[in-house]
Design an enzyme around this catalytic site. Structure first.
Site, short mmCIF file in Angstrom:
data_model
loop_
_atom_site.label_atom_id
_atom_site.label_comp_id
_atom_site.label_asym_id
_atom_site.label_seq_id
_atom_site.Cartn_x
_atom_site.Cartn_y
_atom_site.Cartn_z
N ARG A 87 0.84 -1.19 0.00
CA ARG A 87 0.00 0.00 0.00
C ARG A 87 0.88 1.25 0.00
O ARG A 87 2.07 1.17 0.34
CB ARG A 87 -0.99 -0.02 1.16
N ASN A 102 7.37 0.94 0.55
CA ASN A 102 7.40 -0.24 -0.32
C ASN A 102 8.19 -0.04 -1.61
O ASN A 102 8.58 -1.01 -2.24
CB ASN A 102 5.98 -0.72 -0.62
N ARG A 120 -6.00 -2.18 -5.79
CA ARG A 120 -6.94 -2.52 -4.71
C ARG A 120 -7.79 -1.33 -4.30
O ARG A 120 -7.43 -0.17 -4.57
CB ARG A 120 -6.18 -3.09 -3.52
N SER A 177 -6.46 -1.57 8.01
CA SER A 177 -6.80 -2.82 7.28
C SER A 177 -5.66 -3.83 7.37
O SER A 177 -4.47 -3.48 7.30
CB SER A 177 -7.22 -2.55 5.82
N SER A 215 -3.58 -7.49 6.38
CA SER A 215 -3.13 -8.20 5.17
C SER A 215 -4.26 -9.10 4.69
O SER A 215 -4.51 -9.20 3.48
CB SER A 215 -1.92 -9.08 5.48
N GLN A 255 5.99 -10.73 1.98
CA GLN A 255 6.03 -9.36 2.53
C GLN A 255 7.30 -8.65 2.04
O GLN A 255 8.42 -9.16 2.23
CB GLN A 255 5.94 -9.41 4.05
N ARG A 276 19.78 -21.36 34.19
CA ARG A 276 19.77 -20.64 32.90
C ARG A 276 20.60 -21.40 31.88
O ARG A 276 21.78 -21.62 32.09
CB ARG A 276 20.35 -19.23 33.08
C1 LIG Z 1 0.30 -11.61 7.09
C2 LIG Z 1 0.24 -10.59 8.20
O1 LIG Z 1 -0.51 -10.74 9.13
N1 LIG Z 1 1.06 -9.55 8.07
C3 LIG Z 1 1.14 -8.50 9.08
C4 LIG Z 1 2.57 -8.41 9.57
C5 LIG Z 1 3.04 -9.73 10.23
O2 LIG Z 1 2.17 -10.04 11.32
C6 LIG Z 1 4.44 -9.51 10.81
O3 LIG Z 1 5.29 -9.14 9.74
C7 LIG Z 1 4.95 -10.82 11.43
O4 LIG Z 1 6.29 -10.67 11.82
O5 LIG Z 1 2.68 -7.36 10.51
C8 LIG Z 1 2.32 -6.05 10.00
O6 LIG Z 1 3.30 -5.74 9.02
P1 LIG Z 1 3.44 -4.40 8.13
O7 LIG Z 1 2.44 -3.39 8.52
O8 LIG Z 1 4.89 -4.01 8.11
O9 LIG Z 1 3.04 -4.97 6.68
C9 LIG Z 1 3.86 -5.86 5.94
C10 LIG Z 1 3.81 -5.46 4.45
O10 LIG Z 1 2.46 -5.62 3.95
C11 LIG Z 1 1.98 -4.38 3.45
N2 LIG Z 1 0.54 -4.27 3.80
C12 LIG Z 1 0.08 -4.67 5.03
C13 LIG Z 1 -1.29 -4.56 5.31
C14 LIG Z 1 -2.14 -4.07 4.32
N3 LIG Z 1 -3.46 -3.94 4.53
N4 LIG Z 1 -1.66 -3.67 3.12
C15 LIG Z 1 -0.34 -3.76 2.86
O11 LIG Z 1 0.09 -3.38 1.75
C16 LIG Z 1 2.83 -3.29 4.09
O12 LIG Z 1 2.89 -2.12 3.29
C17 LIG Z 1 4.18 -3.99 4.19
O13 LIG Z 1 4.90 -3.95 2.98
C18 LIG Z 1 2.45 -5.05 11.16
O14 LIG Z 1 3.59 -4.95 11.65
O15 LIG Z 1 1.47 -4.39 11.54
C19 LIG Z 1 0.91 -6.03 9.42
C20 LIG Z 1 0.72 -7.16 8.44
O16 LIG Z 1 -0.65 -7.22 8.02
#
Ligand SMILES: CC(=O)N[C@H]1[C@H]([C@H](O)[C@H](O)CO)O[C@](OP(=O)(O)OC[C@H]2O[C@@H](n3ccc(N)nc3=O)[C@H](O)[C@@H]2O)(C(=O)O)C[C@@H]1O
Length: 459
Positions: A75, A85, A134, A143, A145, A166, A223
């Site tokens: 996005r 991105n 999208r 929103s 993923s 990702q 530990r």
């Molecule tokens: C599959 C999933 O649940 N992904 C989430 C991940 C995942 O849980 C972690 O990476 C695990 O280590 O976490 C997030 O990860 P983040 O926000 O960095 O998003 C990862 C990549 O996906 C794009 N994205 C995310 C959500 C969305 N609606 N549209 C998108 O285009 C972002 O631009 C980016 O390139 C978070 O930190 O909040 C949000 C992401 O939605």
């Protein structure tokens, strides 16, 4: 590669593919990985629904190989790092790193980028991906993923399995994706996701100042040393593969699940802005640079105006031309000369100062070059080099053909858009402000990788 675009909303599903011989794909490096599988049923609902229609079963029923689509969510509205991105990381826009790995893995029937931003769409297409435009509804800060993936699936009925990669994990290699795909296609898994092993002792959070905390995964009386403890597997956010059935039910993980363990060096997760410089160093060492064999660069040809200088020409009252250059850049040139790379300068103008500069830094010079590619070809054949051994640094339309031909090519940050598209490496620095130095460092790093690779082959 399937290039069909289905769009219920009437959105134009743009599609384009790129010749795999394209420069942006022309780098090579391989990674290591460990694999592990588990079939624990973390989610009973998801497991039950996935079992109803196994991918492998439907495959057999219809005789059709399930369509596996790579989907990169990108996005435009990232908060911490604006337009994260497509921000250039180690010379390549962020999504470019995973797109390159996705294409070179050869496991996907289609490769898509889902975005709400025109510039991201443009970069995605440059890298050969198809673009899903999208809706704003799944592009907000809140929103998930999953929302965006579900929307994609509603509009792309041909897709049976999603490999959500990702972009924030740019050290991904094709073999990680190949291993994950094997677990889906051959081991009958419904979902596969990436993990990394961490040795973190975890403690219970106590909101009122931390008093009365308890250990969560260690015994303080005993530990373990790092080498005596296997650590724990944690999601590293690199990829999530899942079947359409699971995703439609609202799960990315479920059914018969498997993880794929990635080694820590490949496990980069860019979350906040301070992660960026660390990720950049990591990707330079452990990133995937493309399929082709790396050759040692033997010749660097550098355009002068707008590369080695900032393009400004000053005129004195006496009519004398003056140009300036940056010591950082000429130091970069001497450094690669010392490493055995010959450096030649080229210019489409004739300028006495260029001659002085070339003499000062001990470089061959070609002035008034109406056709730079002809000059480059002549130097290449005289020196008996392969294109892979030639690097070119240019900034303008007149450099485009040379940038396309050379095995390693780069442009300063402020180069023309044609030149940026043709080049494999876009510098963070601008012309006359360290760009040549940065490109020289990049060449040295590639040479180091080529040397390491040929050493690995010998052993
Ligand atoms: C599959 C999933 O649940 N992904 C989430 C991940 C995942 O849980 C972690 O990476 C695990 O280590 O976490 C997030 O990860 P983040 O926000 O960095 O998003 C990862 C990549 O996906 C794009 N994205 C995310 C959500 C969305 N609606 N549209 C998108 O285009 C972002 O631009 C980016 O390139 C978070 O930190 O909040 C949000 C992401 O939605």
């Amino acid at each position: 590669m399937d290039k069909t675009t289905v769009s219920e909303s009437g959105d134009p599903g743009m599609s384009s593919t790129r010749d795999s011989s394209d420069r942006r794909f022309n780098r090579s490096n391989t990674g290591n990985r460990k694999m592990n599988t588990t079939a624990s049923g973390a989610n009973e609902n998801a497991s039950a629904s996935a079992r109803k229609r196994k991918i492998t079963a439907s495959d057999e029923e219809s005789g059709k190989k399930p369509h596996l689509s790579a989907l990169i969510l990108a996005r435009g509205g990232s908060k911490g790092i604006p337009l994260k991105n497509i921000k250039v990381l180690a010379g390549v826009p962020l999504i470019g790193w995973v797109l390159r790995a996705a294409f070179d893995s050869g496991v996907f029937d289609s490769v898509w980028v889902s975005t709400d931003h025109a510039k991201i769409a443009e970069v995605a297409e440059e890298f050969g991906a198809q673009v899903h435009r999208r809706s704003p509804k799944v592009s907000t800060d809140s929103s998930s993923s999953l929302d965006a993936i579900q929307e994609f699936l509603r509009l792309h009925k041909e897709v049976d399995i999603i490999g959500n990669i990702q972009a924030t994990s740019p050290c991904l290699h094709p073999n990680h994706l190949q291993d994950a795909t094997r677990k889906i296609r051959e081991d009958g898994c419904d979902s596969v996701f990436s993990v990394v092993r961490r040795h973190h002792f975890r403690w219970q959070e106590v909101k009122t100042g931390g008093v009365d905390t308890k250990p969560l995964n260690l015994d303080p009386a005993n530990r373990p040393r790092r080498q005596d403890w296997d650590g724990e597997l944690c999601e590293n956010g690199s990829f999530y593969f899942a079947s359409r059935e699971l995703i439609e039910k609202g799960y990315l993980q479920g059914g018969k699940m498997a993880y794929l363990e990635m080694l820590p060096e490949f496990s980069v997760d860019i979350d906040i802005d301070i992660d960026w410089p660390v990720a950049e160093q990591r990707v330079l060492r452990f990133g995937y640079f493309g399929k082709d064999q790396l050759e040692q660069v033997k010749l660097l040809v550098c355009n002068i105006d707008g590369c080695l200088t900032d393009g400004q020409v000053y005129l004195s009252a006496g009519g004398e031309e003056l140009v300036s250059w940056n010591i950082r850049d000429t130091t970069g040139i001497s450094t690669i000369q010392e490493q055995g790379v010959e450096v030649c300068l080229i210019s489409s103008r004739g300028c006495p100062i260029h001659k002085l500069l070339a003499k000062k830094i001990d470089c061959q010079l070609e002035q008034n070059a109406a056709n730079k590619l002809e000059v480059l070809e002549l130097w290449k054949s005289k020196k008996k080099l392969l294109w892979e051994q030639v690097a070119y640094f240019g900034n303008d339309e007149s450099d485009v053909e040379c940038l396309k031909k050379a095995g390693v090519s780069g442009v300063p940050h402020d180069a023309s858009s044609d030149a940026v598209k043709a080049a494999g490496y876009t510098c963070r620095n601008s012309a006359g402000r360290g760009a040549v130095r940065e490109f020289a460092d990049h060449i040295l790093l590639l040479s180091e990788q080529a040397r390491a690779k040929s050493q690995q082959k010998k052993h």
